[in-house]
Design a protein around this motif. Structure first.
Motif, mmCIF file in Angstrom:
data_model
loop_
_atom_site.group_PDB
_atom_site.id
_atom_site.type_symbol
_atom_site.label_atom_id
_atom_site.label_comp_id
_atom_site.label_asym_id
_atom_site.label_seq_id
_atom_site.Cartn_x
_atom_site.Cartn_y
_atom_site.Cartn_z
ATOM 1 N N LEU A 69 8.534 37.978 47.848
ATOM 2 C CA LEU A 69 8.547 39.175 48.691
ATOM 3 C C LEU A 69 8.971 40.397 47.896
ATOM 4 N N SER A 70 9.918 40.225 46.977
ATOM 5 C CA SER A 70 10.416 41.370 46.207
ATOM 6 C C SER A 70 9.363 41.928 45.255
ATOM 7 N N ARG A 71 8.311 41.153 44.975
ATOM 8 C CA ARG A 71 7.244 41.627 44.087
ATOM 9 C C ARG A 71 6.172 42.423 44.825
ATOM 10 N N VAL A 72 6.228 42.436 46.144
ATOM 11 C CA VAL A 72 5.211 43.143 46.928
ATOM 12 C C VAL A 72 5.336 44.647 46.688
ATOM 13 N N PRO A 73 4.228 45.341 46.429
ATOM 14 C CA PRO A 73 4.289 46.806 46.243
ATOM 15 C C PRO A 73 4.906 47.483 47.468
ATOM 16 N N GLY A 74 5.793 48.434 47.197
ATOM 17 C CA GLY A 74 6.453 49.142 48.286
ATOM 18 C C GLY A 74 7.776 48.546 48.690
ATOM 19 N N VAL A 75 8.154 47.395 48.107
ATOM 20 C CA VAL A 75 9.431 46.754 48.418
ATOM 21 C C VAL A 75 10.441 47.109 47.329
ATOM 22 N N ARG A 76 11.595 47.617 47.739
ATOM 23 C CA ARG A 76 12.640 47.973 46.782
ATOM 24 C C ARG A 76 13.522 46.783 46.467
ATOM 25 N N GLN A 77 13.914 46.016 47.516
ATOM 26 C CA GLN A 77 14.854 44.914 47.301
ATOM 27 C C GLN A 77 14.739 43.928 48.453
ATOM 28 N N VAL A 78 15.012 42.681 48.144
ATOM 29 C CA VAL A 78 15.090 41.624 49.153
ATOM 30 C C VAL A 78 16.433 40.938 48.986
ATOM 31 N N GLU A 79 17.195 40.858 50.064
ATOM 32 C CA GLU A 79 18.511 40.240 50.008
ATOM 33 C C GLU A 79 18.570 39.088 51.007
ATOM 34 N N GLY A 80 19.164 37.980 50.574
ATOM 35 C CA GLY A 80 19.309 36.824 51.440
ATOM 36 C C GLY A 80 20.517 36.004 51.048
ATOM 37 N N ALA A 81 20.575 34.780 51.552
ATOM 38 C CA ALA A 81 21.726 33.919 51.295
ATOM 39 C C ALA A 81 21.878 33.601 49.806
ATOM 40 N N ALA A 82 20.750 33.566 49.066
ATOM 41 C CA ALA A 82 20.801 33.206 47.641
ATOM 42 C C ALA A 82 21.052 34.404 46.745
ATOM 43 N N GLY A 83 21.105 35.605 47.306
ATOM 44 C CA GLY A 83 21.347 36.795 46.504
ATOM 45 C C GLY A 83 20.311 37.866 46.760
ATOM 46 N N ALA A 84 20.296 38.877 45.893
ATOM 47 C CA ALA A 84 19.374 40.001 46.028
ATOM 48 C C ALA A 84 18.357 39.962 44.899
ATOM 49 N N TYR A 85 17.119 40.395 45.218
ATOM 50 C CA TYR A 85 16.034 40.362 44.243
ATOM 51 C C TYR A 85 15.276 41.686 44.286
ATOM 52 N N ALA A 86 14.802 42.122 43.113
ATOM 53 C CA ALA A 86 13.934 43.282 42.991
ATOM 54 C C ALA A 86 12.887 42.978 41.939
ATOM 55 N N ARG A 87 11.623 43.127 42.309
ATOM 56 C CA ARG A 87 10.495 42.815 41.410
ATOM 57 C C ARG A 87 10.596 41.390 40.862
ATOM 58 N N GLY A 88 11.097 40.488 41.660
ATOM 59 C CA GLY A 88 11.182 39.088 41.273
ATOM 60 C C GLY A 88 12.420 38.704 40.501
ATOM 61 N N GLU A 89 13.277 39.671 40.166
ATOM 62 C CA GLU A 89 14.475 39.398 39.372
ATOM 63 C C GLU A 89 15.726 39.500 40.237
ATOM 64 N N ARG A 90 16.700 38.600 39.932
ATOM 65 C CA ARG A 90 17.952 38.625 40.677
ATOM 66 C C ARG A 90 18.734 39.887 40.334
ATOM 67 N N GLN A 91 19.324 40.494 41.382
ATOM 68 C CA GLN A 91 20.078 41.727 41.217
ATOM 69 C C GLN A 91 21.532 41.496 41.604
ATOM 70 N N ARG A 92 22.392 42.350 41.076
ATOM 71 C CA ARG A 92 23.781 42.334 41.507
ATOM 72 C C ARG A 92 23.886 43.186 42.763
ATOM 73 N N PRO A 93 24.243 42.595 43.904
ATOM 74 C CA PRO A 93 24.275 43.361 45.151
ATOM 75 C C PRO A 93 25.333 44.450 45.109
ATOM 76 N N ALA A 94 25.059 45.549 45.800
ATOM 77 C CA ALA A 94 26.033 46.640 45.904
ATOM 78 C C ALA A 94 27.207 46.191 46.754
ATOM 79 N N PRO A 95 28.408 46.738 46.477
ATOM 80 C CA PRO A 95 29.584 46.357 47.270
ATOM 81 C C PRO A 95 29.370 46.682 48.744
ATOM 82 N N SER A 96 29.624 45.727 49.592
ATOM 83 C CA SER A 96 29.485 45.934 51.031
ATOM 84 C C SER A 96 30.194 44.803 51.753
#
Length: 731
Positions: A449-476
Motif C-alpha cells: 500500500l505504501s508504494r501506491v502513487p499518492g500515498v505518503r505513509q502507511v502505519e499499522g501494528a508492525a510499524g510505519a512504511y513509506a514507498r515500501g520501506e520501514r519508517q521511524r514513526p513520529a512521536p505520538s
C-alpha cells in the motif's frame, strides 16, 4: 367535476373556514416539530465506508472525529500549560465523555502532544461518539451548549463534521425565515403588477400559505419517527410558493378571461376548473413523478427532499383545485378588472408593447427556424462546456458563511492543527490478526500500500512504511492497531483535499492491491467514493423513470410521439447547460459579484445537481404542457402548422414568462442564502428556469416544430386510438 364544482360553489364559505382551521393547526404542529429536522444524511447507510468507520470506533477507538473543541486561554499571558487552563481543559474532556457514550475523547491534557498548537496558545479536544448519524447528532446537540463560549479561564469553540452539520441546520432555519420575508413582498408586488388587482394578487399567496404550512407540519410529524433533512423544508417552501403562484396564475387568469368574455361567474368558474384546473392537475403529476426519481437514491437527504417536494406539489394542486375555486366563487365579478395578463387561449390581446415582443420572436422563428435552432443549440452547448470538468465532493465548513462561529473555529483548526485535515484512508482488515501467517501477510500488504502513487505513509501494528520501506514513526500517543483478531492500517495521502480526483485515483489504486482478507476502507475519500458509486448505480433507474413517465404523460396530453421525444431532448439539453453554468460558478468560483460571496473549493456539492435537475425537470414539463396545449389547439383550429405555432407563442409566452418570473423571485430567496448548498439550489433553479422559458420554450421548441411540420402530431394508429379515448388535453 360537476359535483365538485357544485359543492365548492354552494359551500365556499365552509371550505374557506375549514381551510383556515387547518392552516392554524398545521402552523402549531410545524412550530412544535421544526427542531426535529436535521442536517446530514448524505451517505448511504449500507456503504462499506460507513461500516469501516463504525468498526474503527467500536474496536480500535479510532476513526475521524465527530467534533473538535478548540480551547484558547482568555488571558493572552496564559498558555495551554497554565494550571488553570489545564484544569479547565481536563474538565471539558470529562464533560464530553459524560455527554454520551464515546468511542474516544482525546486531548492535549490527556497526553496527546499533537493536539497542542505550535505556539502553545490553543489546544483541541477531539471526540467520536458511538452510534449512527442520529445518535451522534443528538450527542453533539447535548454537548455543544454545555461547553461553548467562555468557560472560566478559557474560550471554547467547535469544529468538526457534526458541528458543521449542526451549524448548517441552524443557519438553514434562519435562512428559511429570511427568504420568506425577503421574497414574499416582492412576489406580492409582482402579482399586483401582473393582475393589476390587490384582491387577485392575494389569491396565490393564500394557496402558498395553505400548501407550505401543511407541508411543514407533515414533514415535522414525519421527523418524529424517522430522520428528515432540514433542507427538505427549505426546498419544499420555495417550491410550494413557486407552484402556488404558478398554478394560481393560470387559474385566475383563465377565470378573469372568461369574465372578460361575458360569462357569468358560475359559468366562468366551471370552465376554469374544467380547463386550467385539469392542466394544473396534470402539471402536479408531472412534477411529482420527476421528484419521485429521487426516491431511488439510497440517501436520507435526497429521499426526504423528494418526500417534501412531492407533498408540497400535491398540496399545492389540491389547494388550487379546492381552496382557490371556493375563493373565486365568493369573489366573483370583483376580480373582473379588465383583460387578464398573459392572455390564455381565447383571451383578448395583451398590451401592444408586450404583444409586439412575442409577435416579433414568433415571426423570427417562423422565417428562419433552422438558423434559430442552430444558434440556440450552440448557445446551450457553450453553456454546458464546463460540465465535463465537474468534480464532486461533500460540503464542509466552507459551506458556512465566513462570519459564523463554526466556520471561524474550523479555519483556526485548519491553520494551527493541519494534521487533523490531512487526508487519511483507514483500511480495516477483519480477522487479519489471527495467526502468524496472516500477520506477515498484513505487513507485506502494508508495504504494498505504501508504494501506491499518492500515498505518503502507511502505519499499522508492525510499524510505519513509506514507498515500501520501514519508517521511524513520529512521536505520538500509542494507538491500537489490533484487537487480537482484527487489525487496521492508517494510510496517509500526500497533499490535501484540493485535488479530490487525485485522491479518488489513489483510493482506486489502493483497492486494486491484493489484500490478505477483504478490506473495508473508511475516511472521507472512501465515504465520497461509496456515495458517488451508489448515486451512479441508481442514476440510470432515475433517468429511465423520468423519461418514461414524462413521455407517457406528454403523449396522453398531445397524442403525438414526436413531440414528447423532442420535449425530453430539449429539456435534457437545457438541464446540461444549467449544470455547466453551476460548475462555472460554484466549482470554478466565477460571478461572485452577481450571485453573492462564497468560498469556492474546486468541487461541486455531490447532491445539489441531482436535486436541481429533478425539480427543474418537473417545472419544465409544466411550461411544456401549456405551450403544447396552445400548439395543438391552434393547429386543429387553423390547419396550418406554421401559423398555429406562431399563434401559440403569442398567446402563451406572456403567461409562461410571468409565471416563470414569479418562481424565479421565489428561488432568489434561496440564492441569497450564505449557505452554499442552498445558494446552489437557488442559483441553479434560476438559471434552469431562465433557459427553459426563453431559449427553449419561446425559441428552440417552436423552431423544431416548424421544421417537423405536420409530423409533429403523428402517432401510430393504435396509439392514436388510445389517445382519442383516454387523452387528457385542455379543452
Amino acid at each position: 367535476m360537476n359535483s365538485m364544482f357544485e359543492f365548492l360553489r354552494a359551500r365556499a364559505r365552509a371550505v374557506l373556514a375549514v381551510t383556515a382551521l387547518c392552516v392554524l393547526l398545521s402552523a402549531l404542529i410545524a412550530a412544535m416539530t421544526s427542531d426535529r429536522l436535521v442536517a446530514g444524511g448524505m451517505h448511504p447507510a449500507s456503504a462499506a465506508s460507513v461500516e469501516a468507520e463504525r468498526t474503527l470506533g467500536a474496536k480500535f477507538a479510532a476513526g475521524r472525529p465527530d467534533v473538535i473543541l478548540l480551547v484558547e486561554p482568555r488571558d493572552k499571558k496564559d498558555s495551554v500549560r497554565t494550571p488553570a487552563v489545564a484544569t479547565a481543559g481536563k474538565a471539558l474532556a470529562r464533560t464530553a465523555r459524560r455527554t454520551a457514550p464515546a468511542d474516544y475523547v482525546s486531548s492535549f491534557w490527556g497526553g496527546d502532544p499533537a493536539l497542542r498548537a505550535r505556539d502553545g496558545r490553543s489546544a483541541v479536544i477531539v471526540a467520536k461518539f458511538r452510534g449512527g448519524e442520529e445518535q451522534v447528532r443528538e450527542a453533539v446537540e447535548r454537548l455543544l451548549p454545555s461547553v461553548l463560549g467562555r468557560r472560566g479561564p478559557v474560550t471554547v469553540s467547535a469544529a468538526g463534521p457534526s458541528a458543521v452539520l449542526d451549524a448548517l441546520q441552524e443557519q438553514s432555519h434562519r435562512d428559511l425565515v429570511r427568504a420568506e420575508l425577503l421574497t414574499a413582498p416582492l412576489v406580492l408586488l409582482l402579482l399586483i403588477v401582473v393582475f393589476r388587482s390587490l384582491l387577485a394578487a392575494l389569491l396565490p399567496v393564500l394557496v402558498g400559505v395553505v400548501s407550505v404550512t401543511a407541508t411543514s407540519a407533515l414533514l415535522g410529524t414525519l421527523a418524529t419517527v424517522t430522520p428528515v433533512s432540514v433542507f427538505a423544508l427549505n426546498i419544499a417552501s420555495a417550491l410550494g410558493f413557486g407552484l402556488a403562484v404558478d398554478y394560481s396564475l393560470f387559474m385566475v387568469t383563465r377565470f378573469r378571461s372568461e369574465l372578460d368574455s361575458g360569462a357569468a361567474p358560475a359559468a366562468a368558474l366551471r370552465t376554469t376548473m374544467a380547463t386550467a384546473g385539469r392542466t394544473v392537475a396534470y402539471s402536479a403529476v408531472a412534477v411529482s413523478l420527476s421528484l419521485a426519481a429521487l426516491l431511488v437514491f439510497p440517501t436520507m437527504f435526497l429521499r426526504t427532499v423528494a418526500c417534501g417536494g412531492i407533498i408540497v406539489t400535491l398540496l399545492s394542486a389540491l389547494a388550487t383545485g379546492v381552496v382557490l375555486p371556493a375563493a373565486l366563487a365568493l369573489l366573483g365579478r370583483r376580480l373582473h378588472t379588465g383583460t387578464a395578463p398573459g392572455a390564455s387561449l381565447g383571451n383578448k390581446p395583451v398590451k401592444k408593447a408586450t404583444n409586439w415582443i412575442w409577435s416579433s420572436s414568433a415571426r423570427l422563428v417562423r422565417r428562419a427556424p433552422a438558423l434559430v435552432a442552430v444558434a440556440v443549440t450552440a448557445l446551450l452547448v457553450a453553456l454546458a462546456a464546463p460540465f465535463p470538468a465537474v468534480s464532486f465532493d461533500f460540503p464542509d465548513d466552507r459551506a458556512l458563511p465566513a462570519g459564523s462561529a463554526v466556520r471561524a473555529a474550523s479555519d483556526r483548526v485548519r491553520q494551527d492543527f493541519p494534521q487533523l485535515f490531512v487526508e487519511r484512508i483507514a483500511v480495516v482488515l477483519p480477522g487479519a490478526a489471527d495467526g502468524q501467517r496472516t500477520r506477515a501477510d498484513t505487513e507485506e500488504y502494508a508495504r504494498s500500500l505504501s508504494r501506491v502513487p499518492g500515498v505518503r505513509q502507511v502505519e499499522g501494528a508492525a510499524g510505519a512504511y513509506a514507498r515500501g520501506e520501514r519508517q521511524r514513526p513520529a512521536p505520538s500517543v500509542p494507538r491500537s492497531f489490533t484487537n487480537g483478531s482484527d487489525t487496521w492500517l492508517d494510510v496517509t495521502l500526500a497533499g490535501d483535499r484540493s485535488d479530490g480526483d487525485r485522491e479518488l485515483r489513489s483510493l482506486e489504486a489502493l483497492r486494486d492491491v491484493p489484500a490478505p482478507v477483504p478490506p473495508l476502507m473508511g475516511g472521507d475519500v472512501s465515504l465520497l467514493d461509496d456515495t458517488r458509486s451508489a448515486l451512479a448505480d441508481r442514476l440510470p433507474i432515475a433517468v429511465v423513470w423520468v423519461a418514461l413517465s414524462m413521455f407517457v404523460l406528454l403523449f396522453a396530453f398531445t397524442g403525438s410521439v414526436l413531440v414528447p421525444l423532442k420535449a425530453l431532448l430539449l429539456t435534457g439539453l437545457s438541464m446540461t447547460a444549467a449544470l455547466g453554468a453551476m460548475v462555472y460558478i460554484f466549482q470554478d468560483g466565477h460571478l461572485q459579484g452577481l450571485v453573492g460571496s462564497f468560498t469556492p473549493v474546486g468541487a461541486t456539492d455531490i447532491m445539489m445537481p441531482i436535486l436541481v435537475i429533478a425539480i427543474a425537470f418537473g417545472l419544465s414539463m409544466d411550461y411544456e404542457v401549456f405551450l403544447l396545449s396552445a400548439f395543438r389547439e391552434s393547429y386543429f383550429a387553423l390547419g396550418d402548422n406554421s401559423a398555429a405555432i406562431e399563434a401559440a407563442v403569442r398567446r402563451t409566452a406572456p403567461l409562461i414568462t410571468s409565471a416563470a418570473a414569479l418562481i424565479i423571485v421565489v428561488f432568489l430567496g434561496q440564492a441569497s442564502s450564505p449557505v452554499v448548498p442552498l445558494k446552489i439550489v437557488g442559483v441553479g433553479m434560476v438559471v434552469t428556469i431562465l433557459l427553459d422559458v426563453t431559449v427553449i420554450r419561446i425559441l428552440l421548441a417552436p423552431a423544431l416544430m416548424h421544421l417537423a411540420g405536420r409530423t409533429n402530431w403523428w402517432a401510430p394508429a393504435p396509439l392514436a386510438r388510445l389517445h382519442a379515448r383516454y387523452g387528457i388535453a385542455e379543452s
